[in-house]
Design an enzyme around this catalytic site. Structure first.
Site, short mmCIF file in Angstrom:
data_model
loop_
_atom_site.label_atom_id
_atom_site.label_comp_id
_atom_site.label_asym_id
_atom_site.label_seq_id
_atom_site.Cartn_x
_atom_site.Cartn_y
_atom_site.Cartn_z
N HIS A 264 -6.18 -7.29 7.16
CA HIS A 264 -5.52 -6.84 5.93
C HIS A 264 -4.43 -5.82 6.27
CE1 HIS A 264 -5.37 -5.69 1.59
NE2 HIS A 264 -5.03 -4.52 2.11
N GLU A 265 -4.79 -4.80 7.06
CA GLU A 265 -3.80 -3.77 7.40
C GLU A 265 -2.69 -4.33 8.28
OE1 GLU A 265 -3.85 -1.13 5.74
OE2 GLU A 265 -5.89 -1.28 4.96
N HIS A 268 0.10 -5.51 6.12
CA HIS A 268 1.00 -4.41 5.75
C HIS A 268 1.94 -4.08 6.91
CE1 HIS A 268 -0.64 -3.29 1.87
NE2 HIS A 268 -1.86 -3.10 2.36
N GLU A 294 1.24 -5.29 -1.10
CA GLU A 294 -0.12 -5.81 -1.17
C GLU A 294 -0.13 -7.33 -0.97
OE1 GLU A 294 -4.21 -4.89 -1.35
OE2 GLU A 294 -2.42 -3.63 -1.13
#
Length: 498
Positions: A264-265, A268, A294
């Site tokens: 997930h990170e 980003h 997001e």
């Protein structure tokens, strides 16, 4: 030239942002406990310098004069972002900012103390003060931006988003999900009857989990010459595009939460690393809002990393780094049953991708009523419970700790932020649909651990654009149409009913 003065200012502000970001990331990861007081003093001083330079009165004159200069297309767009940022930075009087800061700090401190006890009644007076200030802020921003109050709050997080559009999209999605959640749970029950969930076979040494995470980051395209991975209490992606500071946290009893958090990170981080370097000192070179950010993290986590094709590639990685007996007898189907498990729950941050949007829509609807004055802070528990019962079939009326006290956003005065979470999921699904039309073999390349073409599409359509366009315009330009809930709905049907 006045635009040149803005350009020079941009370099100075970028340098201060850089220092603040790296100091902040270091504080969360490596700083010794005794360094806190001086670190806070240093960061407060730098933040004060940044605010003073970013809100200097002469900037308004430079912006006005630059409009008459011969600028190229990028400079014209950059000027528009300079002006938007300046209006947002200067529309709140210093006296108000000081009042708001004091009130939200006190409210957050109280929240941390009282949430554990579920003591809503003692917390309400502080929250009432925050809501009053949020209403005042919404009106100040609305007057400066010529927007409706709640739209003016959202404008800080996702420029271009308007309740008139989101209300329709969210109403459509909410209606779908209220029927879909029971369907997904029933389908899951049938699958589990045939093939029960398998227990994880921990403990999993942290160092081996770290190596697995680094391998996954490298595979999906993270550039380690411009970033690193550390440990923090709450995972985040910080730093600056040239030096991205990513973090995760580990549990030795299971390996999937850390790995999915890392992915997930990384989503980003890829966005930050892919932003246009030539514009890094302009607002135009920044990421386009929270919803788009997001969407990039959820693209990697949800569209890629919870798919069967990803795990055909990633399961051998798990065995390589954690050992063949790390998850004995597990195959791709077992992993998917674990990472795509659906469950009605109270806590937003623990929710799966099927139920999560209902948590967000609930907050979005209540926020609008709080800002408009239709709802008072003292009435939140009843209003919250009514929506939880309607949307998810569970009651929080006797449990404010896991109901309206669970998030830090309202105690901290962050109104207008929640929509970004679900917008991100919807944008990610729409991007994948557009990408797969352009790259019909995308799933096959993922099976082989090759994400280069997928990342190139995202770089061309999203990352390289910076903040050239509003959030709605960027969605349309990247995918060929405005935000459309049908793509997210189709994604959920395929994954959970297929």
């Amino acid at each position: 030239m006045s635009f040149q003065k803005l350009d020079t200012l941009g370099h100075k502000l970028e340098a201060l942002e850089h220092a603040l970001s790296i100091l902040g990331a270091d504080e969360a990861t490596h700083m010794a406990p005794g360094g806190g007081e001086k670190r806070a003093e240093a960061m407060a001083t730098l933040a004060g310098m940044y605010h003073a330079q970013a809100t200097a009165p002469e900037i308004a004159d430079w912006i006005a004069a630059a409009k008459a200069e011969a600028l190229d297309e990028d400079q014209v767009l950059a000027l528009g972002e300079f002006e938007r940022g300046y209006i947002n930075a200067t529309c709140l009087p210093t006296e108000f900012v000081e009042r708001r800061t004091a009130a939200t700090m006190r409210s957050e401190q109280l929240w941390r103390e009282l949430r554990a006890k579920g003591d809503w009644d003692s917390f309400v007076p502080a929250l009432e003060g925050v809501v009053a200030l949020v209403r005042e802020e919404a009106q100040l921003r609305a007057d400066a931006l010529d927007l409706a109050p709640y739209d003016a709050l959202m404008e800080q997080y996702d420029p271009g988003n308007r309740t008139a559009d989101l209300d329709l999209v969210f109403a459509d999605l909410k209606s779908f999900l209220k029927d879909f959640v029971p369907e997904a749970l029933a389908a899951q029950e049938e699958r589990l009857a045939r093939r029960p969930r398998k227990p994880l076979n921990g403990p999993y040494p942290i160092e081996k989990q770290r190596e697995l995470g680094l391998a996954a980051m490298r595979a999906v395209g993270f550039d380690f010459t411009h970033g690193s991975l550390a440990v923090s209490h709450h995972p985040f992606c910080g730093g600056v595009p040239s030096d991205v500071r990513m973090t995760t946290r580990y549990r030795t009893d299971e390996l999937l939460s850390s790995l999915m958090g890392v992915l997930h990170e990384t989503g980003h981080a890829l966005y930050e690393q892919g932003l246009p370097k030539a514009w890094s000192h302009w607002p135009l070179g920044k990421a386009r809002g929270m919803g788009m950010h997001e969407s990039q993290s959820l693209f990697v986590e949800m569209q890629l990393a919870r798919s069967p094709e990803f795990w055909e590639f990633a399961l051998p990685l798990v065995h390589l780094h954690l050992g063949a007996d790390a998850i004995p007898g597990w195959d791709v189907a077992d992993i998917l049953a674990e990472v795509n498990h659906v469950e009605r729950g109270y806590i937003r941050v623990d929710a799966d991708e099927v139920t999560y949007p209902l948590h967000v829509i609930l907050r979005y609807e209540l926020e609008q009523e709080l800002v408009s004055g239709k709802l008072e802070a003292s009435q939140i528990p009843e209003a919250w419970d009514a929506k939880m019962v309607e949307y998810l079939g569970i009651s929080t009326i006797l449990d404010p700790k896991d109901g309206p006290m669970q998030d830090v956003h309202w105690p901290g005065g962050a109104f207008g932020y929640f929509p970004s979470y679900t917008l991100g999921a919807m944008i990610a699904a729409q991007q994948w649909a557009a990408l797969e039309k352009a790259l019909p073999n995308a799933r096959d390349t993922m099976r082989k651990g090759d994400f280069s073409a997928i990342n190139q599409w995202r770089a061309d359509h999203i990352w390289s654009q910076g903040s050239r366009w509003s959030t709605p315009d960027l969605i349309t330009r990247a995918t060929g149409e405005p935000l459309n809930a049908d793509y997210f709905k189709a994604h959920l049907r395929q994954r959970y009913l297929g």
